[in-house]
Design an enzyme around this catalytic site. Structure first.
Site, PDB file in Angstrom:
ATOM      1  NE  ARG A  98      81.515  33.996   9.664  1.00 58.87           N
ATOM      2  CZ  ARG A  98      80.981  33.582  10.796  1.00 58.87           C
ATOM      3  NH1 ARG A  98      79.674  33.414  10.877  1.00 58.87           N
ATOM      4  NH2 ARG A  98      81.715  33.317  11.853  1.00 58.87           N
ATOM      5  CE1 TYR A 188      99.973  32.131  14.022  1.00 59.58           C
ATOM      6  CE2 TYR A 188     101.633  32.364  15.733  1.00 59.58           C
ATOM      7  CZ  TYR A 188     100.324  32.480  15.307  1.00 59.58           C
ATOM      8  OH  TYR A 188      99.367  32.965  16.175  1.00 59.58           O
ATOM      9  CE  LYS A 192      99.607  35.894  14.266  1.00 56.55           C
ATOM     10  NZ  LYS A 192      98.302  36.515  13.982  1.00 56.55           N
ATOM     11  NE  ARG A 223      91.575  26.952  14.471  1.00 56.15           N
ATOM     12  CZ  ARG A 223      91.928  28.196  14.762  1.00 56.15           C
ATOM     13  NH1 ARG A 223      92.859  28.423  15.662  1.00 56.15           N
ATOM     14  NH2 ARG A 223      91.361  29.218  14.163  1.00 56.15           N
TER      15      ARG A 223
HETATM   16  N1  LIG Z   1      94.969  30.195  18.628  1.00 55.74           N
HETATM   17  C1  LIG Z   1      95.922  30.507  19.475  1.00 55.74           C
HETATM   18  O1  LIG Z   1      96.251  29.740  20.412  1.00 55.74           O
HETATM   19  C2  LIG Z   1      96.636  31.836  19.314  1.00 55.74           C
HETATM   20  C3  LIG Z   1      97.729  32.114  20.142  1.00 55.74           C
HETATM   21  C4  LIG Z   1      98.350  33.376  20.051  1.00 55.74           C
HETATM   22  C5  LIG Z   1      97.882  34.304  19.154  1.00 55.74           C
HETATM   23  N2  LIG Z   1      96.844  34.011  18.328  1.00 55.74           N
HETATM   24  C6  LIG Z   1      96.397  35.047  17.393  1.00 55.74           C
HETATM   25  O2  LIG Z   1      95.315  35.732  17.988  1.00 55.74           O
HETATM   26  C7  LIG Z   1      94.418  36.201  16.972  1.00 55.74           C
HETATM   27  C8  LIG Z   1      93.010  35.755  17.319  1.00 55.74           C
HETATM   28  O3  LIG Z   1      92.995  34.339  17.365  1.00 55.74           O
HETATM   29  P1  LIG Z   1      91.635  33.534  17.540  1.00 55.74           P
HETATM   30  O4  LIG Z   1      92.023  32.135  17.800  1.00 55.74           O
HETATM   31  O5  LIG Z   1      90.751  34.270  18.472  1.00 55.74           O
HETATM   32  O6  LIG Z   1      91.058  33.665  16.063  1.00 55.74           O
HETATM   33  P2  LIG Z   1      89.889  32.802  15.403  1.00 55.74           P
HETATM   34  O7  LIG Z   1      88.992  32.255  16.435  1.00 55.74           O
HETATM   35  O8  LIG Z   1      90.494  31.856  14.431  1.00 55.74           O
HETATM   36  O9  LIG Z   1      89.083  33.947  14.616  1.00 55.74           O
HETATM   37  C9  LIG Z   1      89.649  34.562  13.519  1.00 55.74           C
HETATM   38  C10 LIG Z   1      88.833  35.735  13.022  1.00 55.74           C
HETATM   39  O10 LIG Z   1      89.381  36.116  11.757  1.00 55.74           O
HETATM   40  C11 LIG Z   1      88.376  36.034  10.753  1.00 55.74           C
HETATM   41  N3  LIG Z   1      88.907  35.505   9.496  1.00 55.74           N
HETATM   42  C12 LIG Z   1      89.604  34.362   9.310  1.00 55.74           C
HETATM   43  N4  LIG Z   1      89.864  34.190   7.993  1.00 55.74           N
HETATM   44  C13 LIG Z   1      89.305  35.244   7.354  1.00 55.74           C
HETATM   45  C14 LIG Z   1      89.220  35.632   5.989  1.00 55.74           C
HETATM   46  N5  LIG Z   1      89.769  34.918   5.001  1.00 55.74           N
HETATM   47  N6  LIG Z   1      88.580  36.774   5.678  1.00 55.74           N
HETATM   48  C15 LIG Z   1      88.031  37.532   6.644  1.00 55.74           C
HETATM   49  N7  LIG Z   1      88.050  37.225   7.972  1.00 55.74           N
HETATM   50  C16 LIG Z   1      88.690  36.085   8.304  1.00 55.74           C
HETATM   51  C17 LIG Z   1      87.328  35.060  11.287  1.00 55.74           C
HETATM   52  O11 LIG Z   1      86.115  35.328  10.628  1.00 55.74           O
HETATM   53  P3  LIG Z   1      85.057  34.125  10.321  1.00 55.74           P
HETATM   54  O12 LIG Z   1      84.385  33.868  11.626  1.00 55.74           O
HETATM   55  O13 LIG Z   1      84.165  34.710   9.307  1.00 55.74           O
HETATM   56  O14 LIG Z   1      85.861  32.955   9.849  1.00 55.74           O
HETATM   57  C18 LIG Z   1      87.344  35.412  12.772  1.00 55.74           C
HETATM   58  O15 LIG Z   1      86.588  36.556  13.021  1.00 55.74           O
HETATM   59  C19 LIG Z   1      94.956  35.648  15.664  1.00 55.74           C
HETATM   60  O16 LIG Z   1      95.672  36.645  15.015  1.00 55.74           O
HETATM   61  C20 LIG Z   1      95.871  34.518  16.085  1.00 55.74           C
HETATM   62  O17 LIG Z   1      96.926  34.307  15.167  1.00 55.74           O
HETATM   63  C21 LIG Z   1      96.198  32.808  18.401  1.00 55.74           C
END
Ligand SMILES: NC(=O)c1ccc[n+]([C@@H]2O[C@H](COP(=O)([O-])OP(=O)(O)OC[C@H]3O[C@@H](n4cnc5c(N)ncnc54)[C@H](OP(=O)(O)O)[C@@H]3O)[C@@H](O)[C@H]2O)c1
Length: 310
Positions: A98, A188, A192, A223
């Site tokens: 987007r 999950y 990964k 969330r």
């Molecule tokens: N959350 C945690 O505590 C945690 C811990 C360890 C690792 N991780 C991993 O670290 C990575 C980054 O996490 P984060 O929390 O920074 O991610 P996030 O804030 O959820 O952001 C996710 C990104 O992916 C895009 N996205 C999601 N669904 C999509 C779709 N259907 N099509 C296209 N784009 C999509 C989002 O775009 P939009 O803005 O357009 O939605 C956004 O740019 C992830 O792989 C996650 O699994 C997370």
């Protein structure tokens, strides 16, 4: 008050107290494992962190270009801020689903490209000319369902990596997760882990995999489950800041320090949570960890193990 006790014929036990103590012991064991873990090859990581300034100067002169997928997410936003502040790349392409007009707030060299991730092969030009690629894409099972989660975290990530590789990406920097395991019975960590394995098979000149723990950030998106979990774990984040959590700014700084450093010579560099803190410069290695890397592989390691586990 009676619910706080387990009753049997002859005794009654303080149920809640036992439950809390068991949970406490479980967490203490878990934290100890992660907090006391030795960071392998701390020498190399430390030199990447401490060499940030000279590395940045050299890297800027070399004139690299990068793309970022997932730049609207929490890690992605922190990474874009880092890229904007350091001006490490002459050109940065922000690839997402987007339009955000984020480039208006950024300096020169940033471009935003909107793509359809289901038809990514039609958007190859977005990846063209980028020798470094950052991936911070991801969703959750709660938000997208199990199939949606696999589609984003597996299919979209691997498709992006594949197109990037054929478009000239030499160094792919990927955000995975603490506990990733391709053999896990849970969706999950298994997804990964599978993505990590597939990325290794693509044979980039350099592949860096980041496995952060729980990401700490001021998340815009609501969330509820995650927020509850974070509240309970707050004391652990405070007392053991490098064990199971990482602020997104730390991940971003570590990614940048890795991108601008000279390759360690290993096909894959794997950064666990504690190593990410060290790579960002927020954790100093212990003297016992500062042993120069031993190039000899351990006996139980096989081919893909020419990786650097950091
Ligand atoms: N959350 C945690 O505590 C945690 C811990 C360890 C690792 N991780 C991993 O670290 C990575 C980054 O996490 P984060 O929390 O920074 O991610 P996030 O804030 O959820 O952001 C996710 C990104 O992916 C895009 N996205 C999601 N669904 C999509 C779709 N259907 N099509 C296209 N784009 C999509 C989002 O775009 P939009 O803005 O357009 O939605 C956004 O740019 C992830 O792989 C996650 O699994 C997370």
């Amino acid at each position: 008050m009676r619910v706080l006790w387990f009753n049997c014929d002859c005794h009654s036990f303080p149920g809640v107290a036992i439950a809390v103590a068991t949970l406490g012991i479980f967490w203490a064991c878990l934290i100890s494992i992660y907090d006391l873990a030795t960071v392998h090859d701390a020498h190399t990581i430390h030199s990447m962190a401490s060499g940030r300034e000279p590395n940045l100067e050299r890297f800027q002169k070399e004139g690299h270009s990068a793309f970022v997928v997932g730049y609207t997410g929490e890690t992605g936003k922190a990474l874009v801020t880092e890229l904007n502040e350091t001006k490490a790349f002459k050109r940065v392409v922000l690839i997402g689903r987007r339009q955000t007009n984020i480039t208006e707030k950024l300096g020169e060299g940033f471009e935003e490209k909107v793509v359809d991730f289901d038809q990514l092969e039609n958007y190859k030009d977005a990846f063209e000319g980028c020798d470094v690629g950052f991936n911070t894409l991801g969703t959750t099972r709660g938000k997208s369902g199990p199939e949606g989660f696999v589609k984003v975290d597996h299919d979209y990530v691997l498709k992006s990596a594949e197109i990037a590789k054929t478009s000239g990406c030499k160094h792919f920097i990927h955000t995975s997760s603490q506990g990733s395991d391709k053999n896990s019975s849970f969706l999950y960590p298994r997804t990964k882990g599978q993505v990590e394995e597939s990325l290794k098979m693509m044979i980039f000149e350099r592949l860096s995999i980041f496995r952060p723990g729980i990401l700490l950030c001021d998340r815009q998106e609501n969330r509820a489950g995650e927020a509850f979990f974070r509240t309970i774990l707050k004391p652990i984040f405070y007392f053991f800041p490098t064990a199971i959590s990482t602020p997104t700014e730390v991940v971003a700084r570590a990614m940048l320090n890795n991108a601008i450093s000279i390759s360690s010579g290993n096909k894959t560099e794997l950064f666990e949570n504690k190593a990410i803190h060290m790579l960002a410069g927020s954790l100093k290695p212990k003297t016992s960890e500062m042993v120069k890397p031993d190039k000899k592989l351990p006996q139980d390691k096989t081919e893909s193990e020419e990786n650097l586990e950091l």
